[in-house]
Motif scaffolding. Structure first.
Motif, mmCIF file in Angstrom:
data_model
loop_
_atom_site.group_PDB
_atom_site.id
_atom_site.type_symbol
_atom_site.label_atom_id
_atom_site.label_comp_id
_atom_site.label_asym_id
_atom_site.label_seq_id
_atom_site.Cartn_x
_atom_site.Cartn_y
_atom_site.Cartn_z
ATOM 1 N N MET A 1 0.841 -1.208 0.000
ATOM 2 C CA MET A 1 0.000 0.000 0.000
ATOM 3 C C MET A 1 0.872 1.252 0.000
ATOM 4 O O MET A 1 1.914 1.288 0.655
ATOM 5 N N ASN A 2 0.418 2.279 -0.734
ATOM 6 C CA ASN A 2 1.132 3.543 -0.649
ATOM 7 C C ASN A 2 0.661 4.279 0.612
ATOM 8 O O ASN A 2 -0.318 3.883 1.255
ATOM 9 N N LYS A 3 1.340 5.373 0.946
ATOM 10 C CA LYS A 3 1.063 6.041 2.223
ATOM 11 C C LYS A 3 -0.360 6.598 2.292
ATOM 12 O O LYS A 3 -0.981 6.600 3.355
ATOM 13 N N LYS A 4 -0.868 7.065 1.163
ATOM 14 C CA LYS A 4 -2.225 7.605 1.186
ATOM 15 C C LYS A 4 -3.232 6.512 1.550
ATOM 16 O O LYS A 4 -4.156 6.733 2.337
ATOM 17 N N ASP A 5 -3.046 5.310 0.976
ATOM 18 C CA ASP A 5 -3.940 4.193 1.291
ATOM 19 C C ASP A 5 -3.824 3.788 2.755
ATOM 20 O O ASP A 5 -4.810 3.450 3.407
ATOM 21 N N VAL A 6 -2.572 3.810 3.255
ATOM 22 C CA VAL A 6 -2.344 3.455 4.658
ATOM 23 C C VAL A 6 -3.053 4.441 5.578
ATOM 24 O O VAL A 6 -3.716 4.051 6.550
ATOM 25 N N ILE A 7 -2.934 5.730 5.278
ATOM 26 C CA ILE A 7 -3.562 6.750 6.115
ATOM 27 C C ILE A 7 -5.078 6.609 6.097
ATOM 28 O O ILE A 7 -5.751 6.768 7.120
ATOM 29 N N GLU A 8 -5.626 6.294 4.926
ATOM 30 C CA GLU A 8 -7.070 6.075 4.833
ATOM 31 C C GLU A 8 -7.494 4.899 5.722
ATOM 32 O O GLU A 8 -8.541 4.937 6.374
ATOM 33 N N LYS A 9 -6.664 3.852 5.742
ATOM 34 C CA LYS A 9 -6.979 2.693 6.575
ATOM 35 C C LYS A 9 -6.871 3.058 8.055
ATOM 36 O O LYS A 9 -7.681 2.611 8.885
ATOM 37 N N ILE A 10 -5.882 3.873 8.384
ATOM 38 C CA ILE A 10 -5.717 4.330 9.762
ATOM 39 C C ILE A 10 -6.948 5.129 10.193
ATOM 40 O O ILE A 10 -7.461 4.977 11.305
ATOM 41 N N LYS A 11 -7.442 5.974 9.301
ATOM 42 C CA LYS A 11 -8.635 6.772 9.598
ATOM 43 C C LYS A 11 -9.835 5.872 9.909
ATOM 44 O O LYS A 11 -10.624 6.152 10.817
ATOM 45 N N LYS A 12 -9.975 4.798 9.146
ATOM 46 C CA LYS A 12 -11.091 3.879 9.382
ATOM 47 C C LYS A 12 -10.952 3.203 10.748
ATOM 48 O O LYS A 12 -11.937 3.001 11.461
ATOM 49 N N CYS A 13 -9.715 2.861 11.099
ATOM 50 C CA CYS A 13 -9.479 2.242 12.412
ATOM 51 C C CYS A 13 -9.817 3.226 13.531
ATOM 52 O O CYS A 13 -10.420 2.855 14.540
ATOM 53 N N LEU A 14 -9.432 4.497 13.347
ATOM 54 C CA LEU A 14 -9.712 5.504 14.361
ATOM 55 C C LEU A 14 -11.217 5.737 14.501
ATOM 56 O O LEU A 14 -11.717 5.995 15.595
ATOM 57 N N ALA A 15 -11.932 5.637 13.389
ATOM 58 C CA ALA A 15 -13.393 5.771 13.447
ATOM 59 C C ALA A 15 -13.986 4.618 14.248
ATOM 60 O O ALA A 15 -14.895 4.804 15.064
ATOM 61 N N LEU A 16 -13.467 3.400 14.037
ATOM 62 C CA LEU A 16 -13.948 2.235 14.789
ATOM 63 C C LEU A 16 -13.597 2.338 16.267
ATOM 64 O O LEU A 16 -14.262 1.745 17.109
ATOM 65 N N SER A 17 -12.542 3.091 16.574
ATOM 66 C CA SER A 17 -12.107 3.212 17.969
ATOM 67 C C SER A 17 -13.148 3.937 18.822
ATOM 68 O O SER A 17 -13.053 3.937 20.044
ATOM 69 N N LYS A 18 -14.127 4.576 18.186
ATOM 70 C CA LYS A 18 -15.180 5.260 18.918
ATOM 71 C C LYS A 18 -16.367 4.327 19.208
ATOM 72 O O LYS A 18 -17.398 4.752 19.703
ATOM 73 N N SER A 19 -16.195 3.049 18.850
ATOM 74 C CA SER A 19 -17.260 2.072 19.056
ATOM 75 C C SER A 19 -17.618 1.954 20.536
ATOM 76 O O SER A 19 -16.764 2.067 21.422
ATOM 77 N N ALA A 20 -18.892 1.722 20.801
ATOM 78 C CA ALA A 20 -19.338 1.518 22.185
ATOM 79 C C ALA A 20 -18.830 0.185 22.729
ATOM 80 O O ALA A 20 -18.771 -0.019 23.937
ATOM 81 N N ASN A 21 -18.463 -0.723 21.811
ATOM 82 C CA ASN A 21 -17.901 -2.007 22.222
ATOM 83 C C ASN A 21 -16.434 -1.798 22.607
ATOM 84 O O ASN A 21 -15.590 -1.511 21.762
ATOM 85 N N GLN A 22 -16.133 -1.953 23.878
ATOM 86 C CA GLN A 22 -14.792 -1.656 24.390
ATOM 87 C C GLN A 22 -13.715 -2.493 23.707
ATOM 88 O O GLN A 22 -12.638 -2.001 23.379
ATOM 89 N N HIS A 23 -13.995 -3.775 23.484
ATOM 90 C CA HIS A 23 -12.998 -4.658 22.881
ATOM 91 C C HIS A 23 -12.761 -4.296 21.415
ATOM 92 O O HIS A 23 -11.624 -4.315 20.930
ATOM 93 N N GLU A 24 -13.835 -3.971 20.711
ATOM 94 C CA GLU A 24 -13.704 -3.566 19.311
ATOM 95 C C GLU A 24 -12.924 -2.262 19.205
ATOM 96 O O GLU A 24 -12.068 -2.105 18.325
ATOM 97 N N ALA A 25 -13.195 -1.321 20.103
ATOM 98 C CA ALA A 25 -12.503 -0.039 20.099
ATOM 99 C C ALA A 25 -11.008 -0.218 20.361
ATOM 100 O O ALA A 25 -10.160 0.368 19.669
ATOM 101 N N ALA A 26 -10.673 -1.042 21.347
ATOM 102 C CA ALA A 26 -9.266 -1.273 21.676
ATOM 103 C C ALA A 26 -8.531 -1.947 20.522
ATOM 104 O O ALA A 26 -7.391 -1.597 20.194
ATOM 105 N N ALA A 27 -9.189 -2.912 19.880
ATOM 106 C CA ALA A 27 -8.571 -3.609 18.749
ATOM 107 C C ALA A 27 -8.321 -2.651 17.595
ATOM 108 O O ALA A 27 -7.276 -2.715 16.922
#
Length: 241
Positions: A1-27
């Motif tokens: 992956m190029n850096k732009k794709d990586v950053i987009e994936k990081i953004k998606k992970c950060l969005a999931l980190s706001k999940s009400a499910n504590q384990h999903e957020a931590a992962a």
């Protein structure tokens, strides 16, 4: 992956980190951190995605306390962001309207999302420390106004300690100038003086200095979620992160 794709994936992970499910957020946070380390993603790389915004509730007060404002602005400085208090109107469940006051972090992706996470984690720790201080050290204080003022001083000490290394950071002037221009064009900014309930209190008195000191001692334990350990931005907090 190029850096732009990586950053987009990081953004998606950060969005999931706001999940009400504590384990999903931590992962999700662990995945974001792993990607940042594996591909050596830093704030400069994030510029390719441009300036973004992210919101976080905080106290929800129209006029935040001094300690809440200092915490928000310290985190913004760490992440080369701007922190603004945003006032909005939202539709309620019964189709009414209510005013909502939230912190708005503006910066280059993914800095604003990370800043909201940092603020959320530390503000929760601060509220917990405040309640503990009130229930243990201020249990005998009968006048509610005095109890609130002393708890505020404790919180100011806590934030000062948790963010004590921020003043040594050198801001990225180029980024901040771009963010200022963005804010100028996109946002109407109204300066609000934070609420200081001790403005007329003689805080040099031993009792109040002790409250401030107690806050600084408690602030030494401030730390972000273990899932984010190793992130260079969070190490700048200098408070066990």
């Amino acid at each position: 992956m190029n850096k732009k794709d990586v950053i987009e994936k990081i953004k998606k992970c950060l969005a999931l980190s706001k999940s009400a499910n504590q384990h999903e957020a931590a992962a999700a946070l662990r995945q974001a951190q792993a990607l940042m380390e594996k591909y050596n993603i830093d704030a400069d790389d994030a510029e390719m995605l441009g300036i973004q915004e992210a919101f976080i509730a905080g106290s929800g007060s129209k006029i935040p306390t001094v300690f809440e404002a200092v915490l928000a602005n310290s985190i913004a400085k760490i992440m080369d962001c701007k922190a603004l208090l945003n006032h909005d109107v939202q539709i309620t469940a019964n189709m009414g309207f209510k005013k909502v006051h939230r912190w708005l972090f503006i910066g280059f992706d993914p800095a604003p999302e990370i800043a909201t996470y940092a603020f959320d984690v530390l503000y929760r720790q601060l509220k917990k420390a405040r309640l503990n201080f009130i229930s243990t050290q201020l249990a005998r204080v009968k006048v509610k106004a005095n109890k609130i003022k002393r708890a505020d001083l404790f919180c100011e000490g806590w934030v000062l300690e948790a963010t004590k290394h921020v003043s040594n950071l050198k801001p990225n002037e180029n980024k901040l100038n771009q963010i200022d221009e963005y804010v100028k064009n996109k946002r109407k900014v109204k300066t609000v003086e934070p609420k200081d309930r001790n403005s007329k209190t003689n805080t040099n008195a031993d009792r109040y200095q002790n409250d401030l000191h107690a806050g600084r001692q408690a602030g030494k334990d401030a730390q972000l979620n273990q899932a984010m350990n190793g992130g260079q931005q969070f190490e700048k907090l200098g408070a066990g992160s």
